[in-house]
Motif scaffolding. Sequence first.
Motif, PDB file in Angstrom:
ATOM      1  N   SER A 218       0.894  -1.341   0.064  1.00  0.00           N
ATOM      2  CA  SER A 218       0.043   0.031   0.023  1.00  0.00           C
ATOM      3  C   SER A 218       0.961   1.433  -0.084  1.00  0.00           C
ATOM      4  CB  SER A 218      -0.945  -0.052   1.084  1.00  0.00           C
ATOM      5  OG  SER A 218      -0.169   0.068   2.354  1.00  0.00           O
ATOM      6  N   PHE A 219       0.149   2.345  -0.359  1.00  0.00           N
ATOM      7  CA  PHE A 219       1.060   3.586  -0.425  1.00  0.00           C
ATOM      8  C   PHE A 219       0.319   4.714   0.122  1.00  0.00           C
ATOM      9  CE2 PHE A 219       1.587   0.876  -4.060  1.00  0.00           C
ATOM     10  CZ  PHE A 219       2.946   0.619  -4.248  1.00  0.00           C
ATOM     11  N   GLU A 220       1.068   5.678   1.002  1.00  0.00           N
ATOM     12  CA  GLU A 220       0.264   6.597   1.662  1.00  0.00           C
ATOM     13  C   GLU A 220       0.493   8.067   0.443  1.00  0.00           C
ATOM     14  OE1 GLU A 220      -1.077   6.867   4.523  1.00  0.00           O
ATOM     15  OE2 GLU A 220      -0.587   4.817   4.598  1.00  0.00           O
ATOM     16  N   VAL A 221      -0.567   8.698   0.309  1.00  0.00           N
ATOM     17  CA  VAL A 221      -0.575   9.853  -0.649  1.00  0.00           C
ATOM     18  C   VAL A 221      -1.032  11.012   0.062  1.00  0.00           C
ATOM     19  CG1 VAL A 221      -1.991  10.635  -2.592  1.00  0.00           C
ATOM     20  CG2 VAL A 221      -1.223   8.351  -2.502  1.00  0.00           C
ATOM     21  N   ASN A 222      -0.211  12.078   0.004  1.00  0.00           N
ATOM     22  CA  ASN A 222      -0.925  13.330   0.679  1.00  0.00           C
ATOM     23  C   ASN A 222      -0.583  14.379  -0.358  1.00  0.00           C
ATOM     24  OD1 ASN A 222      -1.203  12.914   3.724  1.00  0.00           O
ATOM     25  ND2 ASN A 222       0.567  11.741   3.115  1.00  0.00           N
ATOM     26  N   LEU A 223      -1.846  14.931  -1.077  1.00  0.00           N
ATOM     27  CA  LEU A 223      -1.555  16.102  -1.746  1.00  0.00           C
ATOM     28  C   LEU A 223      -2.486  17.317  -1.760  1.00  0.00           C
ATOM     29  CD1 LEU A 223      -2.480  13.529  -5.050  1.00  0.00           C
ATOM     30  CD2 LEU A 223      -0.161  14.233  -3.935  1.00  0.00           C
ATOM     31  N   GLN A 224      -1.988  18.266  -2.295  1.00  0.00           N
ATOM     32  CA  GLN A 224      -2.573  19.628  -2.387  1.00  0.00           C
ATOM     33  C   GLN A 224      -3.382  19.822  -3.677  1.00  0.00           C
ATOM     34  OE1 GLN A 224      -1.166  22.975  -0.150  1.00  0.00           O
ATOM     35  NE2 GLN A 224      -1.973  24.556  -1.702  1.00  0.00           N
ATOM     36  N   LEU A 225      -4.653  19.989  -3.856  1.00  0.00           N
ATOM     37  CA  LEU A 225      -5.171  20.212  -5.006  1.00  0.00           C
ATOM     38  C   LEU A 225      -6.111  21.587  -5.222  1.00  0.00           C
ATOM     39  CD1 LEU A 225      -5.355  16.963  -4.344  1.00  0.00           C
ATOM     40  CD2 LEU A 225      -6.717  17.044  -6.230  1.00  0.00           C
ATOM     41  N   ASN A 226      -6.048  22.270  -6.241  1.00  0.00           N
ATOM     42  CA  ASN A 226      -6.359  23.336  -6.509  1.00  0.00           C
ATOM     43  C   ASN A 226      -8.123  23.017  -6.751  1.00  0.00           C
ATOM     44  OD1 ASN A 226      -6.531  22.840  -9.151  1.00  0.00           O
ATOM     45  ND2 ASN A 226      -5.275  24.439  -9.802  1.00  0.00           N
ATOM     46  N   PHE A 252      -7.485  22.193  -1.660  1.00  0.00           N
ATOM     47  CA  PHE A 252      -7.948  21.026  -0.761  1.00  0.00           C
ATOM     48  C   PHE A 252      -6.874  20.371  -0.484  1.00  0.00           C
ATOM     49  CE2 PHE A 252     -11.369  23.003  -3.238  1.00  0.00           C
ATOM     50  CZ  PHE A 252     -12.439  23.096  -2.614  1.00  0.00           C
ATOM     51  N   LEU A 253      -6.735  19.537   0.751  1.00  0.00           N
ATOM     52  CA  LEU A 253      -6.048  18.531   1.023  1.00  0.00           C
ATOM     53  C   LEU A 253      -6.610  17.159   0.564  1.00  0.00           C
ATOM     54  CD1 LEU A 253      -3.408  17.687   2.471  1.00  0.00           C
ATOM     55  CD2 LEU A 253      -4.830  17.821   4.764  1.00  0.00           C
ATOM     56  N   PHE A 254      -5.874  16.220   0.211  1.00  0.00           N
ATOM     57  CA  PHE A 254      -6.197  15.016  -0.058  1.00  0.00           C
ATOM     58  C   PHE A 254      -5.245  13.854   0.263  1.00  0.00           C
ATOM     59  CE2 PHE A 254      -6.250  11.142  -3.137  1.00  0.00           C
ATOM     60  CZ  PHE A 254      -7.456  10.671  -2.809  1.00  0.00           C
ATOM     61  N   SER A 255      -5.679  12.987   1.529  1.00  0.00           N
ATOM     62  CA  SER A 255      -4.693  12.123   2.093  1.00  0.00           C
ATOM     63  C   SER A 255      -5.502  10.907   2.291  1.00  0.00           C
ATOM     64  CB  SER A 255      -4.322  12.831   3.616  1.00  0.00           C
ATOM     65  OG  SER A 255      -3.875  13.859   3.521  1.00  0.00           O
ATOM     66  N   THR A 256      -4.836   9.597   1.741  1.00  0.00           N
ATOM     67  CA  THR A 256      -5.361   8.356   1.959  1.00  0.00           C
ATOM     68  C   THR A 256      -4.353   7.448   1.730  1.00  0.00           C
ATOM     69  OG1 THR A 256      -7.343   7.309   1.131  1.00  0.00           O
ATOM     70  CG2 THR A 256      -6.152   8.273  -0.467  1.00  0.00           C
ATOM     71  N   THR A 257      -4.765   6.002   1.748  1.00  0.00           N
ATOM     72  CA  THR A 257      -4.016   5.071   1.335  1.00  0.00           C
ATOM     73  C   THR A 257      -4.447   4.400   0.172  1.00  0.00           C
ATOM     74  OG1 THR A 257      -3.079   4.588   3.782  1.00  0.00           O
ATOM     75  CG2 THR A 257      -3.083   2.833   2.320  1.00  0.00           C
ATOM     76  N   VAL A 258      -3.686   4.004  -0.692  1.00  0.00           N
ATOM     77  CA  VAL A 258      -4.191   3.515  -1.989  1.00  0.00           C
ATOM     78  C   VAL A 258      -3.337   2.048  -2.351  1.00  0.00           C
ATOM     79  CG1 VAL A 258      -4.740   5.592  -3.120  1.00  0.00           C
ATOM     80  CG2 VAL A 258      -2.330   4.664  -3.387  1.00  0.00           C
ATOM     81  N   TYR A 259      -3.752   1.266  -2.989  1.00  0.00           N
ATOM     82  CA  TYR A 259      -3.217  -0.106  -3.192  1.00  0.00           C
ATOM     83  C   TYR A 259      -2.446  -0.235  -4.599  1.00  0.00           C
ATOM     84  CZ  TYR A 259      -6.569  -1.063   0.569  1.00  0.00           C
ATOM     85  OH  TYR A 259      -7.115  -1.122   1.699  1.00  0.00           O
ATOM     86  N   SER A 260      -2.616   0.945  -5.328  1.00  0.00           N
ATOM     87  CA  SER A 260      -1.850   1.154  -6.587  1.00  0.00           C
ATOM     88  C   SER A 260      -1.528   2.511  -6.875  1.00  0.00           C
ATOM     89  CB  SER A 260      -2.729   0.175  -7.849  1.00  0.00           C
ATOM     90  OG  SER A 260      -1.923   0.580  -9.158  1.00  0.00           O
ATOM     91  N   ILE A 275      -1.465  20.230  -8.947  1.00  0.00           N
ATOM     92  CA  ILE A 275      -1.510  19.429  -7.778  1.00  0.00           C
ATOM     93  C   ILE A 275       0.045  19.456  -7.168  1.00  0.00           C
ATOM     94  CG2 ILE A 275      -1.538  16.958  -7.036  1.00  0.00           C
ATOM     95  CD1 ILE A 275      -3.277  16.495  -9.369  1.00  0.00           C
ATOM     96  N   LYS A 276      -0.089  19.582  -6.074  1.00  0.00           N
ATOM     97  CA  LYS A 276       1.286  19.630  -5.111  1.00  0.00           C
ATOM     98  C   LYS A 276       1.441  18.370  -4.412  1.00  0.00           C
ATOM     99  CE  LYS A 276       3.866  22.609  -1.625  1.00  0.00           C
ATOM    100  NZ  LYS A 276       3.820  23.829  -0.989  1.00  0.00           N
ATOM    101  N   ILE A 277       2.667  17.919  -4.306  1.00  0.00           N
ATOM    102  CA  ILE A 277       3.067  16.661  -3.416  1.00  0.00           C
ATOM    103  C   ILE A 277       3.530  17.115  -2.256  1.00  0.00           C
ATOM    104  CG2 ILE A 277       4.259  14.393  -3.652  1.00  0.00           C
ATOM    105  CD1 ILE A 277       4.407  14.221  -6.633  1.00  0.00           C
ATOM    106  N   LEU A 278       2.813  16.613  -1.155  1.00  0.00           N
ATOM    107  CA  LEU A 278       3.118  17.060   0.217  1.00  0.00           C
ATOM    108  C   LEU A 278       4.177  16.088   0.782  1.00  0.00           C
ATOM    109  CD1 LEU A 278      -0.264  18.123   1.525  1.00  0.00           C
ATOM    110  CD2 LEU A 278       1.508  19.343   0.131  1.00  0.00           C
ATOM    111  N   GLU A 279       4.503  16.026   2.114  1.00  0.00           N
ATOM    112  CA  GLU A 279       5.284  15.201   2.642  1.00  0.00           C
ATOM    113  C   GLU A 279       4.835  13.968   2.974  1.00  0.00           C
ATOM    114  OE1 GLU A 279       7.137  17.219   6.170  1.00  0.00           O
ATOM    115  OE2 GLU A 279       8.347  18.802   4.745  1.00  0.00           O
ATOM    116  N   ASN A 280       5.415  12.869   3.358  1.00  0.00           N
ATOM    117  CA  ASN A 280       4.882  11.784   3.772  1.00  0.00           C
ATOM    118  C   ASN A 280       4.162  11.029   2.675  1.00  0.00           C
ATOM    119  OD1 ASN A 280       5.793  12.121   6.446  1.00  0.00           O
ATOM    120  ND2 ASN A 280       4.101  13.356   6.795  1.00  0.00           N
TER     121      ASN A 280
END
Length: 286
Positions: A218-226, A252-260, A275-280
Amino acid sequence: MSNQNKLYRLLRLIALLKQEPPKSINYIAEFLECSSRTVYRYLELLESVGFIIKVNRFKKYSIQDTQLLSNSHLNKEEFDFLKKLLQTSGRFNKISKSILHKLSLNTDKQLINNDIYDANHSITINQINEAIENNKQIVIKEYETINSQNNSYTLIEPIKLTENYRLLCAFEIGNQKNTFFNLKKIGNIIITEQEQKYKSLHECSTPDAFGVVKKSESFEVNLQLNLKAKSLLVQEYPLTKPLLKNIDGNNFLFSTTVYSLKPLKQFYNNLKNDIKILENTSHEFD
């Protein structure tokens, strides 16, 4: 007809009767694709669970607007039962009647919404249910994505619809994988004469926000979207909507765990300036 199809027809009937103007029996029968006799049975059922059916002097029907306001929310027991009922078969009982009585059109958190009222969406759902009932493979034509419209044919074995009628869980024969399809993106469906033959491989685990079922990693995703990226993300992947947090109205902040990471990478590559890629965030993403 399966219990899921019957319940779906009742939901559509409730939605229809709450829309102005009142409708004739013939109009309702054509809309639901059933006989007039069946319409009368459905109206009797709705009255038996507490709906107030109004008939005007032209013998056209509607549901009284003032009802279903004080008890419109489902409790946990009813919600869990409805979820199970929509995925399996069984008889109507006291709980299911209570649920029908409480359903409303006023929020997208409930099942009676514009998706159910939409005619094209309804046809797609009915075709899928028919294929599932008859154990048939189906062909999906013109599955639309955010990048383009894919006119190729995808042969699948439909397994089940999610409880909100937004996604179809199916086994894709070409790549031998279980996946989820957004029903609003399906152009056309063809029910084949071929019996399903990969049932031993069918699996519908709870997907991530992009419709991917759980895998070994799984992968952690933390993004900032306009606002533009946020709107397109929800349009393409409806399950992402509750995972978005408003920062300042335009971001908007988008944080979740994805499987691909594949679907998110494709989305990001088309909107890098939005889209801006955030830490973690998993390093494999960028």
